[in-house]
Write a protein that holds these residues in place. Structure first.
Motif, PDB file in Angstrom:
ATOM      1  N   GLY A 389      64.825  11.528  13.233  1.00 29.70           N
ATOM      2  CA  GLY A 389      64.937  10.107  13.523  1.00 29.70           C
ATOM      3  C   GLY A 389      63.613   9.385  13.579  1.00 29.70           C
ATOM      4  O   GLY A 389      63.566   8.154  13.488  1.00 29.70           O
ATOM      5  N   TYR A 390      62.510  10.117  13.752  1.00 28.22           N
ATOM      6  CA  TYR A 390      61.184   9.489  13.824  1.00 28.22           C
ATOM      7  C   TYR A 390      60.685   9.131  12.428  1.00 28.22           C
ATOM      8  O   TYR A 390      61.115   9.712  11.425  1.00 28.22           O
ATOM      9  N   SER A 391      59.759   8.177  12.377  1.00 27.02           N
ATOM     10  CA  SER A 391      59.109   7.850  11.123  1.00 27.02           C
ATOM     11  C   SER A 391      58.393   9.089  10.594  1.00 27.02           C
ATOM     12  O   SER A 391      57.803   9.863  11.359  1.00 27.02           O
ATOM     13  N   ALA A 392      58.425   9.274   9.284  1.00 33.10           N
ATOM     14  CA  ALA A 392      57.770  10.431   8.670  1.00 33.10           C
ATOM     15  C   ALA A 392      56.281  10.150   8.531  1.00 33.10           C
ATOM     16  O   ALA A 392      55.762   9.847   7.454  1.00 33.10           O
ATOM     17  N   ASP A 393      55.588  10.212   9.664  1.00 35.32           N
ATOM     18  CA  ASP A 393      54.135  10.065   9.741  1.00 35.32           C
ATOM     19  C   ASP A 393      53.587  11.450  10.040  1.00 35.32           C
ATOM     20  O   ASP A 393      53.632  11.919  11.188  1.00 35.32           O
ATOM     21  N   ILE A 394      53.063  12.112   9.024  1.00 35.43           N
ATOM     22  CA  ILE A 394      52.794  13.544   9.091  1.00 35.43           C
ATOM     23  C   ILE A 394      51.432  13.831   8.475  1.00 35.43           C
ATOM     24  O   ILE A 394      51.088  13.282   7.417  1.00 35.43           O
ATOM     25  N   VAL A 395      50.637  14.695   9.129  1.00 36.95           N
ATOM     26  CA  VAL A 395      49.361  15.125   8.573  1.00 36.95           C
ATOM     27  C   VAL A 395      49.267  16.641   8.647  1.00 36.95           C
ATOM     28  O   VAL A 395      50.016  17.286   9.385  1.00 36.95           O
ATOM     29  N   ALA A 396      48.331  17.191   7.873  1.00 34.40           N
ATOM     30  CA  ALA A 396      48.127  18.638   7.867  1.00 34.40           C
ATOM     31  C   ALA A 396      46.640  18.951   7.808  1.00 34.40           C
ATOM     32  O   ALA A 396      45.871  18.262   7.119  1.00 34.40           O
ATOM     33  N   VAL A 397      46.243  19.987   8.550  1.00 34.57           N
ATOM     34  CA  VAL A 397      44.852  20.430   8.592  1.00 34.57           C
ATOM     35  C   VAL A 397      44.807  21.950   8.486  1.00 34.57           C
ATOM     36  O   VAL A 397      45.827  22.636   8.645  1.00 34.57           O
ATOM     37  N   ALA A 398      43.611  22.480   8.264  1.00 37.95           N
ATOM     38  CA  ALA A 398      43.471  23.923   8.126  1.00 37.95           C
ATOM     39  C   ALA A 398      43.392  24.635   9.473  1.00 37.95           C
ATOM     40  O   ALA A 398      43.826  25.778   9.601  1.00 37.95           O
ATOM     41  N   GLY A 399      42.832  23.991  10.479  1.00 37.11           N
ATOM     42  CA  GLY A 399      42.584  24.647  11.755  1.00 37.11           C
ATOM     43  C   GLY A 399      43.637  24.373  12.801  1.00 37.11           C
ATOM     44  O   GLY A 399      44.774  23.992  12.502  1.00 37.11           O
ATOM     45  N   ASP A 400      43.231  24.530  14.068  1.00 32.63           N
ATOM     46  CA  ASP A 400      44.135  24.338  15.205  1.00 32.63           C
ATOM     47  C   ASP A 400      43.607  23.210  16.086  1.00 32.63           C
ATOM     48  O   ASP A 400      42.729  23.437  16.926  1.00 32.63           O
ATOM     49  N   PRO A 401      44.111  21.992  15.932  1.00 33.96           N
ATOM     50  CA  PRO A 401      43.583  20.862  16.702  1.00 33.96           C
ATOM     51  C   PRO A 401      43.893  20.928  18.194  1.00 33.96           C
ATOM     52  O   PRO A 401      43.318  20.166  18.968  1.00 33.96           O
ATOM     53  N   GLN A 402      44.795  21.808  18.626  1.00 38.56           N
ATOM     54  CA  GLN A 402      45.068  21.951  20.056  1.00 38.56           C
ATOM     55  C   GLN A 402      43.997  22.746  20.781  1.00 38.56           C
ATOM     56  O   GLN A 402      43.903  22.690  22.001  1.00 38.56           O
ATOM     57  N   SER A 403      43.192  23.476  20.020  1.00 36.03           N
ATOM     58  CA  SER A 403      42.108  24.242  20.642  1.00 36.03           C
ATOM     59  C   SER A 403      40.731  23.839  20.143  1.00 36.03           C
ATOM     60  O   SER A 403      39.721  24.185  20.756  1.00 36.03           O
ATOM     61  N   ASP A 404      40.680  23.086  19.042  1.00 36.01           N
ATOM     62  CA  ASP A 404      39.408  22.699  18.435  1.00 36.01           C
ATOM     63  C   ASP A 404      39.463  21.229  18.049  1.00 36.01           C
ATOM     64  O   ASP A 404      40.148  20.851  17.095  1.00 36.01           O
ATOM     65  N   ALA A 405      38.748  20.401  18.785  1.00 35.38           N
ATOM     66  CA  ALA A 405      38.786  18.955  18.531  1.00 35.38           C
ATOM     67  C   ALA A 405      38.217  18.592  17.174  1.00 35.38           C
ATOM     68  O   ALA A 405      38.528  17.524  16.636  1.00 35.38           O
ATOM     69  N   ALA A 406      37.400  19.467  16.597  1.00 39.61           N
ATOM     70  CA  ALA A 406      36.799  19.173  15.300  1.00 39.61           C
ATOM     71  C   ALA A 406      37.736  19.465  14.138  1.00 39.61           C
ATOM     72  O   ALA A 406      37.436  19.095  12.997  1.00 39.61           O
ATOM     73  N   ALA A 407      38.878  20.093  14.403  1.00 40.43           N
ATOM     74  CA  ALA A 407      39.775  20.497  13.312  1.00 40.43           C
ATOM     75  C   ALA A 407      40.298  19.302  12.527  1.00 40.43           C
ATOM     76  O   ALA A 407      40.632  19.433  11.351  1.00 40.43           O
ATOM     77  N   LEU A 408      40.379  18.133  13.177  1.00 38.23           N
ATOM     78  CA  LEU A 408      40.941  16.958  12.507  1.00 38.23           C
ATOM     79  C   LEU A 408      39.903  16.126  11.771  1.00 38.23           C
ATOM     80  O   LEU A 408      40.222  15.063  11.239  1.00 38.23           O
ATOM     81  N   ARG A 409      38.667  16.604  11.708  1.00 37.91           N
ATOM     82  CA  ARG A 409      37.659  15.855  10.948  1.00 37.91           C
ATOM     83  C   ARG A 409      37.886  15.981   9.442  1.00 37.91           C
ATOM     84  O   ARG A 409      37.385  15.158   8.669  1.00 37.91           O
ATOM     85  N   THR A 410      38.597  17.023   9.033  1.00 31.12           N
ATOM     86  CA  THR A 410      38.972  17.183   7.630  1.00 31.12           C
ATOM     87  C   THR A 410      40.488  17.290   7.554  1.00 31.12           C
ATOM     88  O   THR A 410      41.069  18.251   8.078  1.00 31.12           O
ATOM     89  N   VAL A 411      41.121  16.315   6.947  1.00 26.92           N
ATOM     90  CA  VAL A 411      42.583  16.254   6.851  1.00 26.92           C
ATOM     91  C   VAL A 411      42.980  16.510   5.402  1.00 26.92           C
ATOM     92  O   VAL A 411      42.444  15.897   4.478  1.00 26.92           O
ATOM     93  N   ASP A 412      43.910  17.426   5.209  1.00 28.48           N
ATOM     94  CA  ASP A 412      44.278  17.868   3.867  1.00 28.48           C
ATOM     95  C   ASP A 412      45.507  17.170   3.293  1.00 28.48           C
ATOM     96  O   ASP A 412      45.717  17.209   2.076  1.00 28.48           O
ATOM     97  N   TYR A 413      46.311  16.564   4.136  1.00 29.40           N
ATOM     98  CA  TYR A 413      47.545  15.935   3.656  1.00 29.40           C
ATOM     99  C   TYR A 413      47.934  14.834   4.625  1.00 29.40           C
ATOM    100  O   TYR A 413      47.832  14.995   5.852  1.00 29.40           O
ATOM    101  N   VAL A 414      48.369  13.689   4.072  1.00 31.45           N
ATOM    102  CA  VAL A 414      48.796  12.560   4.901  1.00 31.45           C
ATOM    103  C   VAL A 414      50.051  11.937   4.312  1.00 31.45           C
ATOM    104  O   VAL A 414      50.112  11.638   3.106  1.00 31.45           O
TER     105      VAL A 414
END
Length: 422
Positions: A389-414
């Motif tokens: 039911g939510y808007s399909a606002d989706i991103v993907a990264v290589a790392g784990d953003p829950q443990s590494d704040a820098a993981a979202l500096r490179t985004v592979d899919y939006v």
């Protein structure tokens, strides 16, 4: 014959596009920043909305398109609650006298794509030309240009000669550039809110105190009176609009919180009384730590006039202190960066600043940029999570953003509203 062909074309253009189904295979899936990642998982998107989320990698049905993110971490799109899409850092202040609103709109289109590519699928634009923010909002919503969902304030409301008004020019030039966004007295300030609502504002922004980057050289103290602030907030709330208050000084922050604003932006010098007022009113704190990164870089590059440089120096030793104290007191800390003060596309660096300067964990910082930001916008049932039911606002990264704040500096899919951003 011509009329028949024209009618057929108009009906074709008016007909809704057939619903597209996209199946996403996620290696790891974060549906909610407060929950542990799971996976592998399959997300089905139909006509821009999440139709289902299931465990395992399920083959797509006939006619559906597969997006293989089985080697990535998939999570909700990020939300920046303080952006200025039509502005870039480093420009001389006098350029506002020569650059057109049309040019600003083109800059906004460029920055909208950069912001989305950085993983930010929703932004709250808290200050633009009179119609520029609304045009960006509508163009991204309709898919005319690639970019995030835009929650637009339009022009912020200012006192005469204050932050947000035209300053730094000779009187006749100032008069020519005035935008009609200033007010004096409670009655006139209420009128400005009503005018903003009529123009299409999704949120009201006002400058409760002085600002760092404007040419007004009177410091960062309280600008609007308590009565004017109350008139702005009460009028906005009566119209169903939330209110964001730009505020640096402690007493200006306290007055804005007492007036009932929904968020304090920047909050640089908030003291115990200001923080208590924020907690009592339920005001969120949007610390915009990347703004200070931007002005520090500008100061090093000698990019500012003496009046602005003096105000920059006032702030730099205080960065993060008030937000750390507010977090300890239980005030909600919400992600927002003041993009435009620094270069667009660097928004995710705010997550690292929140960890370092405020003491948040990477998971808490991520939540502030998803569920926390969605709640501030009043859109918690639309964005900030991956759920049916939510808007399909989706991103993907290589790392784990829950443990590494820098993981979202490179985004592979939006994906924004079911549309992939290239």
């Amino acid at each position: 014959m011509i009329r028949t062909v024209a009618l057929a074309i108009s009906l074709l253009l008016a007909a809704p596009a057939s619903a597209e189904t996209v199946v996403i295979h996620a290696g790891r899936l974060i549906t909610d920043a407060s929950r542990n990642a799971t996976g592998p998982a399959t997300i089905t998107v139909t006509d821009g909305r999440i139709a289902s989320v299931s465990d395992g990698l399920t083959p797509p049905p006939a006619g559906a398109r597969l997006v293989d993110l089985s080697q990535k971490t998939v999570l909700p799109g990020l939300i920046d609650t303080h952006a200025h899409l039509a502005g870039d850092p480093g420009g001389d202040f006098w350029k506002q006298a020569v650059e057109t609103d049309d040019y600003a709109a083109l800059i906004g289109a460029k920055n909208a794509r950069l912001t989305a590519k950085a993983g930010f699928t929703t932004v709250r634009d808290l200050g633009s030309t009179a119609g520029g923010g609304f045009a960006l909002r509508d163009a991204t919503a309709q898919g005319v240009i690639p970019g995030p969902r835009v929650v637009a304030a339009g022009q912020g409301i200012s006192i005469i000669g204050g932050h947000g008004d035209v300053t730094g020019f000779r009187p006749d030039v100032t008069k020519a550039l005035e935008g009609g966004n200033t007010c004096t007295g409670a009655e006139q300030c209420a009128a400005r809110v009503r005018e903003a609502a009529r123009a299409g504002a999704d949120v009201i922004k006002f400058t409760a105190t002085g600002g760092v980057l404007s040419q007004q050289a009177r410091g960062l103290g309280q600008h609007f009176t308590d009565a004017e602030m109350k008139a702005i907030v009460d009028t906005a709330h009566s119209l169903g609009l939330k209110v964001a208050a730009h505020a640096h000084s402690a007493r200006g922050i306290e007055a804005a919180a007492r007036a009932g604003v929904d968020s304090i932006e920047h909050g640089t010098f908030a003291d115990a009384k200001a923080i208590q007022a924020m907690k009592a009113s339920g005001s969120a704190f949007v610390p915009t730590l990347m703004a200070y990164v931007g002005i520090r870089e500008g100061l090093a590059a000698n990019a500012f006039t003496p009046a602005v440089a003096a105000k920059v120096r006032m702030t730099l030793d205080e960065v993060g202190k008030a937000a750390r104290a507010a977090r300890a007191a239980g005030v909600p800390i919400v992600f927002g960066t003041d993009s435009g003060v620094y270069a667009h596309g660097r928004n995710a660096e705010e997550l690292g600043e929140m960890v370092e300067r405020i003491g948040m964990t990477p998971r808490e910082a991520l939540a502030s940029a998803t569920t926390g930001a969605a709640k501030l916008l009043g859109m918690e049932n639309e964005i900030g999570r991956i759920a049916p039911g939510y808007s399909a606002d989706i991103v993907a990264v290589a790392g784990d953003p829950q443990s590494d704040a820098a993981a979202l500096r490179t985004v592979d899919y939006v994906m924004v509203r079911g549309r992939e951003i290239e």
